[in-house]
Scaffold this motif. Sequence first.
Motif, mmCIF file in Angstrom:
data_model
loop_
_atom_site.group_PDB
_atom_site.id
_atom_site.type_symbol
_atom_site.label_atom_id
_atom_site.label_comp_id
_atom_site.label_asym_id
_atom_site.label_seq_id
_atom_site.Cartn_x
_atom_site.Cartn_y
_atom_site.Cartn_z
ATOM 1 N N VAL A 57 0.877 -1.248 0.067
ATOM 2 C CA VAL A 57 0.026 -0.112 0.080
ATOM 3 C C VAL A 57 0.976 1.101 0.085
ATOM 4 O O VAL A 57 1.967 1.190 0.484
ATOM 5 C CB VAL A 57 -1.096 0.144 1.122
ATOM 6 N N GLY A 58 0.576 2.557 -0.552
ATOM 7 C CA GLY A 58 1.158 3.357 -0.769
ATOM 8 C C GLY A 58 0.911 4.563 -1.723
ATOM 9 O O GLY A 58 -0.464 4.520 -2.113
ATOM 10 N N ASP A 59 1.749 5.147 -2.388
ATOM 11 C CA ASP A 59 1.418 6.329 -3.254
ATOM 12 C C ASP A 59 1.762 6.074 -4.664
ATOM 13 O O ASP A 59 1.916 4.733 -5.083
ATOM 14 C CB ASP A 59 1.875 7.654 -2.856
ATOM 15 N N SER A 60 2.344 6.695 -5.368
ATOM 16 C CA SER A 60 2.542 6.573 -6.685
ATOM 17 C C SER A 60 3.925 5.654 -6.866
ATOM 18 O O SER A 60 4.117 4.859 -7.864
ATOM 19 C CB SER A 60 2.814 7.561 -7.684
ATOM 20 N N PHE A 61 4.736 5.724 -5.768
ATOM 21 C CA PHE A 61 5.989 5.039 -5.822
ATOM 22 C C PHE A 61 5.782 3.652 -5.621
ATOM 23 O O PHE A 61 6.477 2.582 -6.172
ATOM 24 C CB PHE A 61 6.877 5.444 -4.975
ATOM 25 N N THR A 62 4.639 3.123 -4.926
ATOM 26 C CA THR A 62 4.192 1.755 -4.528
ATOM 27 C C THR A 62 3.445 1.298 -6.120
ATOM 28 O O THR A 62 3.772 0.236 -6.563
ATOM 29 C CB THR A 62 3.361 1.757 -3.380
ATOM 30 N N TYR A 63 2.457 2.373 -6.392
ATOM 31 C CA TYR A 63 1.606 2.143 -7.595
ATOM 32 C C TYR A 63 2.308 1.497 -8.851
ATOM 33 O O TYR A 63 2.306 0.621 -9.595
ATOM 34 C CB TYR A 63 0.538 3.066 -7.778
ATOM 35 N N GLY A 64 3.610 2.378 -9.040
ATOM 36 C CA GLY A 64 4.388 2.233 -10.107
ATOM 37 C C GLY A 64 4.041 3.093 -11.183
ATOM 38 O O GLY A 64 3.746 2.858 -12.594
ATOM 39 N N GLU A 65 4.075 4.247 -10.924
ATOM 40 C CA GLU A 65 3.709 5.702 -11.827
ATOM 41 C C GLU A 65 4.765 5.625 -12.884
ATOM 42 O O GLU A 65 6.033 5.561 -12.631
ATOM 43 C CB GLU A 65 3.764 6.990 -11.134
ATOM 44 N N ASP A 66 4.427 5.616 -14.378
ATOM 45 C CA ASP A 66 5.357 5.598 -15.479
ATOM 46 C C ASP A 66 5.981 4.394 -15.873
ATOM 47 O O ASP A 66 6.661 4.383 -16.761
ATOM 48 C CB ASP A 66 6.263 6.843 -15.231
ATOM 49 N N VAL A 67 5.711 3.347 -14.968
ATOM 50 C CA VAL A 67 6.144 1.928 -15.692
ATOM 51 C C VAL A 67 5.058 1.027 -15.630
ATOM 52 O O VAL A 67 4.207 1.062 -15.285
ATOM 53 C CB VAL A 67 7.231 1.301 -14.528
ATOM 54 N N ALA A 68 5.251 -0.050 -16.596
ATOM 55 C CA ALA A 68 4.299 -1.024 -16.941
ATOM 56 C C ALA A 68 3.993 -1.753 -15.649
ATOM 57 O O ALA A 68 4.685 -1.919 -14.625
ATOM 58 C CB ALA A 68 4.601 -1.939 -17.882
ATOM 59 N N ASP A 69 2.813 -2.401 -15.788
ATOM 60 C CA ASP A 69 2.272 -3.288 -14.409
ATOM 61 C C ASP A 69 3.393 -4.104 -14.119
ATOM 62 O O ASP A 69 3.594 -4.368 -12.742
ATOM 63 C CB ASP A 69 1.420 -4.349 -15.005
ATOM 64 N N LEU A 70 4.018 -4.943 -14.795
ATOM 65 C CA LEU A 70 5.112 -6.019 -14.332
ATOM 66 C C LEU A 70 6.323 -5.333 -13.731
ATOM 67 O O LEU A 70 7.293 -6.043 -13.321
ATOM 68 C CB LEU A 70 5.272 -6.996 -15.316
ATOM 69 N N ASP A 71 6.539 -4.146 -14.109
ATOM 70 C CA ASP A 71 7.701 -3.354 -13.783
ATOM 71 C C ASP A 71 7.472 -2.460 -12.208
ATOM 72 O O ASP A 71 8.796 -2.255 -11.696
ATOM 73 C CB ASP A 71 8.296 -2.334 -14.842
ATOM 74 N N ALA A 72 6.279 -2.551 -11.882
ATOM 75 C CA ALA A 72 6.297 -2.007 -10.399
ATOM 76 C C ALA A 72 6.991 -2.928 -9.526
ATOM 77 O O ALA A 72 6.878 -4.166 -9.512
ATOM 78 C CB ALA A 72 4.690 -1.771 -10.436
ATOM 79 N N TRP A 73 7.194 -2.088 -8.291
ATOM 80 C CA TRP A 73 8.128 -3.267 -7.282
ATOM 81 C C TRP A 73 7.160 -4.040 -6.776
ATOM 82 O O TRP A 73 7.605 -5.192 -6.376
ATOM 83 C CB TRP A 73 8.662 -2.217 -6.370
ATOM 84 N N PRO A 74 5.825 -4.143 -6.459
ATOM 85 C CA PRO A 74 5.147 -5.081 -5.895
ATOM 86 C C PRO A 74 4.913 -6.326 -7.033
ATOM 87 O O PRO A 74 5.278 -7.478 -6.521
ATOM 88 C CB PRO A 74 3.826 -4.594 -5.665
ATOM 89 N N ALA A 75 4.735 -6.235 -8.193
ATOM 90 C CA ALA A 75 5.083 -7.144 -9.244
ATOM 91 C C ALA A 75 6.329 -7.758 -9.397
ATOM 92 O O ALA A 75 6.578 -8.793 -9.500
ATOM 93 C CB ALA A 75 4.682 -6.683 -10.687
ATOM 94 N N GLN A 76 7.582 -7.009 -9.023
ATOM 95 C CA GLN A 76 8.700 -7.473 -9.181
ATOM 96 C C GLN A 76 9.111 -8.224 -7.960
ATOM 97 O O GLN A 76 9.925 -9.396 -7.933
ATOM 98 C CB GLN A 76 9.846 -6.369 -9.374
#
Length: 275
Positions: free
Chosen positions: A55-74
Amino acid sequence: MADKFLHVHDGDLGYVPRPGVRGTVRDGGPVTIEANGFRFSGEKPASADTPILAVGDSFTYGEDVADLDAWPAQLQRLTGRTVLNGGVSGYGLDQIVLRTERLTALHGLALVIVGMIANDVQRTEMRRMWWHDKPWFALQGGKLVLRGVPVPERTKPPTEVRRRMERRAGTGARISRALIERLSSLQTVNRVKLVLVAQYDAYAWSGRRQAQEQRNVLRPLLECAALHGIATLDTFHRLAAEPRPGDFYGTLHMNARGNLMIASLLAARLRTWSS
């Protein structure tokens, strides 16, 4: 940031990801919000371990990167455990805590990772951001009192309302410490392990003063979290060790490489937090 196309009004939080919506980031990578309101983190692993909630803001959501590049997906790929990406672009710490409480109550979880940046503290001083009204907290007798709910749904408030949407400058630090204390109660009430992760936007690496300003905001909250039994991770030193920290960012937000760094730091500590 907080694009209305990707979001839907919510009376408690101001706005949340719009279930089932699909879009793209600037380079054409996919943005997918699942039917449950989480951002897509890839196919669910076969692991029998309980899901991890991010949970968090745009840095958790993964602003400006594709779904699988956000850190939760990684993090999901690195650990083989399901990671639910509950990040929402534009949220302040107040909205992050409220969303954490909601999602923790709805899902059987053992570990919740709460990400934040320094600007989330200033956002707790706001009653309206990113074209949306939002919930906010006041302190009365040292106690948090929730205000602004139910959050009204309107695209543009009338003039007299806009004049009341002033920033309550100087209150963010005190409110944020109280929010961390409130967050800690989830560990006993919902029996989950909480982790608070401090991230830094690209401005932190533009000069020593900018870095110190962000650290001065986040360090007291990390200390408060530790005092209340919340595990903490400060990502500053890992990035500062790089010869060019800016290589881990796009414009303001982290790129795929930066998100991988965050996921790797979390994966390395996961066993300690889960024990």
